[in-house]
Design a protein around this motif. Structure first.
Motif, PDB file in Angstrom:
ATOM      1  N   LEU A   1      57.900 -45.916  17.276  1.00 56.11           N
ATOM      2  CA  LEU A   1      57.883 -47.315  17.688  1.00 56.11           C
ATOM      3  C   LEU A   1      58.218 -47.466  19.168  1.00 56.11           C
ATOM      4  O   LEU A   1      57.622 -48.272  19.880  1.00 56.11           O
ATOM      5  N   ARG A   2      59.161 -46.671  19.636  1.00 51.70           N
ATOM      6  CA  ARG A   2      59.517 -46.716  21.057  1.00 51.70           C
ATOM      7  C   ARG A   2      58.409 -46.111  21.908  1.00 51.70           C
ATOM      8  O   ARG A   2      58.153 -46.565  23.018  1.00 51.70           O
ATOM      9  N   LEU A   3      57.738 -45.096  21.362  1.00 54.01           N
ATOM     10  CA  LEU A   3      56.636 -44.475  22.096  1.00 54.01           C
ATOM     11  C   LEU A   3      55.483 -45.463  22.255  1.00 54.01           C
ATOM     12  O   LEU A   3      54.866 -45.538  23.322  1.00 54.01           O
ATOM     13  N   VAL A   4      55.194 -46.237  21.228  1.00 58.43           N
ATOM     14  CA  VAL A   4      54.134 -47.241  21.318  1.00 58.43           C
ATOM     15  C   VAL A   4      54.476 -48.276  22.387  1.00 58.43           C
ATOM     16  O   VAL A   4      53.623 -48.689  23.179  1.00 58.43           O
ATOM     17  N   LYS A   5      55.732 -48.670  22.450  1.00 59.67           N
ATOM     18  CA  LYS A   5      56.154 -49.689  23.412  1.00 59.67           C
ATOM     19  C   LYS A   5      56.118 -49.157  24.838  1.00 59.67           C
ATOM     20  O   LYS A   5      55.672 -49.843  25.755  1.00 59.67           O
ATOM     21  N   ARG A   6      56.581 -47.900  25.028  1.00 59.14           N
ATOM     22  CA  ARG A   6      56.662 -47.341  26.383  1.00 59.14           C
ATOM     23  C   ARG A   6      55.348 -46.709  26.825  1.00 59.14           C
ATOM     24  O   ARG A   6      55.085 -46.553  28.003  1.00 59.14           O
ATOM     25  N   ARG A   7      54.528 -46.269  25.860  1.00 61.27           N
ATOM     26  CA  ARG A   7      53.217 -45.665  26.110  1.00 61.27           C
ATOM     27  C   ARG A   7      53.283 -44.188  26.470  1.00 61.27           C
ATOM     28  O   ARG A   7      52.264 -43.509  26.454  1.00 61.27           O
ATOM     29  N   TYR A   8      54.423 -43.674  26.822  1.00 62.82           N
ATOM     30  CA  TYR A   8      54.544 -42.249  27.133  1.00 62.82           C
ATOM     31  C   TYR A   8      55.984 -41.814  26.901  1.00 62.82           C
ATOM     32  O   TYR A   8      56.906 -42.630  26.899  1.00 62.82           O
ATOM     33  N   ASN A   9      56.156 -40.516  26.687  1.00 60.25           N
ATOM     34  CA  ASN A   9      57.486 -39.933  26.527  1.00 60.25           C
ATOM     35  C   ASN A   9      57.847 -39.244  27.838  1.00 60.25           C
ATOM     36  O   ASN A   9      57.232 -38.246  28.210  1.00 60.25           O
ATOM     37  N   GLN A  10      58.825 -39.780  28.544  1.00 61.95           N
ATOM     38  CA  GLN A  10      59.195 -39.212  29.837  1.00 61.95           C
ATOM     39  C   GLN A  10      59.669 -37.768  29.711  1.00 61.95           C
ATOM     40  O   GLN A  10      59.443 -36.945  30.609  1.00 61.95           O
ATOM     41  N   SER A  11      60.299 -37.418  28.604  1.00 63.70           N
ATOM     42  CA  SER A  11      60.760 -36.042  28.406  1.00 63.70           C
ATOM     43  C   SER A  11      59.586 -35.089  28.222  1.00 63.70           C
ATOM     44  O   SER A  11      59.641 -33.933  28.650  1.00 63.70           O
ATOM     45  N   ALA A  12      58.504 -35.574  27.603  1.00 65.59           N
ATOM     46  CA  ALA A  12      57.309 -34.752  27.443  1.00 65.59           C
ATOM     47  C   ALA A  12      56.646 -34.495  28.796  1.00 65.59           C
ATOM     48  O   ALA A  12      56.145 -33.397  29.058  1.00 65.59           O
ATOM     49  N   LEU A  13      56.636 -35.506  29.669  1.00 66.07           N
ATOM     50  CA  LEU A  13      56.091 -35.313  31.011  1.00 66.07           C
ATOM     51  C   LEU A  13      56.894 -34.253  31.768  1.00 66.07           C
ATOM     52  O   LEU A  13      56.327 -33.398  32.451  1.00 66.07           O
ATOM     53  N   LEU A  14      58.210 -34.304  31.623  1.00 75.86           N
ATOM     54  CA  LEU A  14      59.065 -33.321  32.289  1.00 75.86           C
ATOM     55  C   LEU A  14      58.864 -31.923  31.696  1.00 75.86           C
ATOM     56  O   LEU A  14      58.805 -30.929  32.423  1.00 75.86           O
ATOM     57  N   ALA A  15      58.767 -31.851  30.366  1.00 73.74           N
ATOM     58  CA  ALA A  15      58.577 -30.556  29.710  1.00 73.74           C
ATOM     59  C   ALA A  15      57.265 -29.908  30.135  1.00 73.74           C
ATOM     60  O   ALA A  15      57.207 -28.696  30.377  1.00 73.74           O
ATOM     61  N   LYS A  16      56.222 -30.701  30.236  1.00 69.69           N
ATOM     62  CA  LYS A  16      54.926 -30.186  30.675  1.00 69.69           C
ATOM     63  C   LYS A  16      55.022 -29.646  32.095  1.00 69.69           C
ATOM     64  O   LYS A  16      54.473 -28.580  32.411  1.00 69.69           O
ATOM     65  N   ALA A  17      55.734 -30.371  32.965  1.00 73.04           N
ATOM     66  CA  ALA A  17      55.888 -29.926  34.352  1.00 73.04           C
ATOM     67  C   ALA A  17      56.723 -28.647  34.439  1.00 73.04           C
ATOM     68  O   ALA A  17      56.414 -27.748  35.223  1.00 73.04           O
ATOM     69  N   VAL A  18      57.785 -28.569  33.632  1.00 66.07           N
ATOM     70  CA  VAL A  18      58.615 -27.353  33.618  1.00 66.07           C
ATOM     71  C   VAL A  18      57.799 -26.161  33.121  1.00 66.07           C
ATOM     72  O   VAL A  18      57.897 -25.051  33.655  1.00 66.07           O
ATOM     73  N   ALA A  19      56.996 -26.384  32.083  1.00 63.13           N
ATOM     74  CA  ALA A  19      56.143 -25.313  31.554  1.00 63.13           C
ATOM     75  C   ALA A  19      55.157 -24.840  32.612  1.00 63.13           C
ATOM     76  O   ALA A  19      54.906 -23.629  32.753  1.00 63.13           O
ATOM     77  N   ARG A  20      54.584 -25.768  33.353  1.00 66.25           N
ATOM     78  CA  ARG A  20      53.635 -25.413  34.405  1.00 66.25           C
ATOM     79  C   ARG A  20      54.304 -24.544  35.473  1.00 66.25           C
ATOM     80  O   ARG A  20      53.744 -23.547  35.933  1.00 66.25           O
TER      81      ARG A  20
END
Length: 242
Positions: free
Chosen positions: A132-151
């Motif tokens: 429900l929070r993901l629908v409201k915010r449209r993205y997960n900021q922690s997922a964006l960070l995790a993707k960048a760390v993985a890169r």
């Protein structure tokens, strides 16, 4: 073609400082003044939660009073910035201000913080949002960070390794005990991803650590599902003097 596209985008949207929005030479960075004012974490830190500690020598293995009194379920923790000033502004901008461009440089700083501690083939995973929070915010900021760390680290990542099965109220203003009680059992490993973490080192990624309640819930879920050693990294760390 890609370089030409990036150049065209740069002409239309000139890079600005993440701290003050003034023009900068490099995309997604900080100007000199904001860089000097940003509280990057260094020197002696707690090996379990990444909070700076007084005295000692850089790289010295130490633990803060909180981690000695209440040892977290992970083996090592790091953070790139203190949650104050520009560090706080970037966390809030990424979390609530749709400043998704912050994730890339933040991921670089976080990767540098954990580079020397990650075992080979560590699986990187973000702290999940309730749907429900993901629908409201449209993205997960922690997922964006995790993707960048993985890169930056070259390690694999799994954006949906964890799921938040219960929506919790905001933690601001809650005591440590209340935070841990609210998060108890709120995060589980996705049943279709359990095979990915069997006996494997996991790096959990979040935007900010305060009491560690959310990360503890996620770490316990991974351990219960059969993971190996757990490490955590956040963009910012709340310290007592902040």
């Amino acid at each position: 073609m890609l370089s030409q596209l990036q150049t065209a985008v740069g002409l239309i949207y000139p890079p600005v400082c993440l701290g003050c929005n003034q023009a900068v030479d490099k995309t997604a960075g900080l100007c000199g003044a904001c860089w000097r004012e940003t509280a990057f974490i260094g020197g002696t830190i707690c090996d379990r939660c990444g909070v700076p500690l007084p005295g000692g020598a850089a790289g010295e293995l130490a633990h803060c009073d909180s981690c000695m009194t209440h040892p977290p379920p992970w083996v090592q923790g790091r953070a790139a910035l203190l949650y104050r000033g520009i560090g706080r502004k970037m966390v809030l901008g990424l979390k609530h201000g749709d400043r998704q461009e912050i994730a890339r440089p933040a991921g670089l700083w976080m990767a540098r913080a954990v580079a020397a501690t990650l075992p080979d083939d560590t699986l990187i995973a973000p702290i999940p949002l309730h749907w429900l929070r993901l629908v409201k915010r449209r993205y997960n900021q922690s997922a964006l960070l995790a993707k960048a760390v993985a890169r930056e680290t070259g390690q694999p990542w799994c954006p949906d390794l964890l799921q938040r099965i219960r929506r919790t109220k905001p933690l601001e203003g809650k005591t440590r005990a209340e935070r841990f009680a609210m998060l108890d059992g709120a995060i589980l490993v996705h049943p279709k991803r359990i095979d990915r973490l069997q006996g494997r080192s996991v790096l959990l990624v979040d935007d900010v650590m305060t009491s560690g309640a959310t990360l503890s819930s996620a770490a316990k879920a991974c351990i219960d599902a059969g993971a190996g050693s757990i490490r955590v990294v956040t963009l910012a760390r709340v310290a007592k003097d902040t």
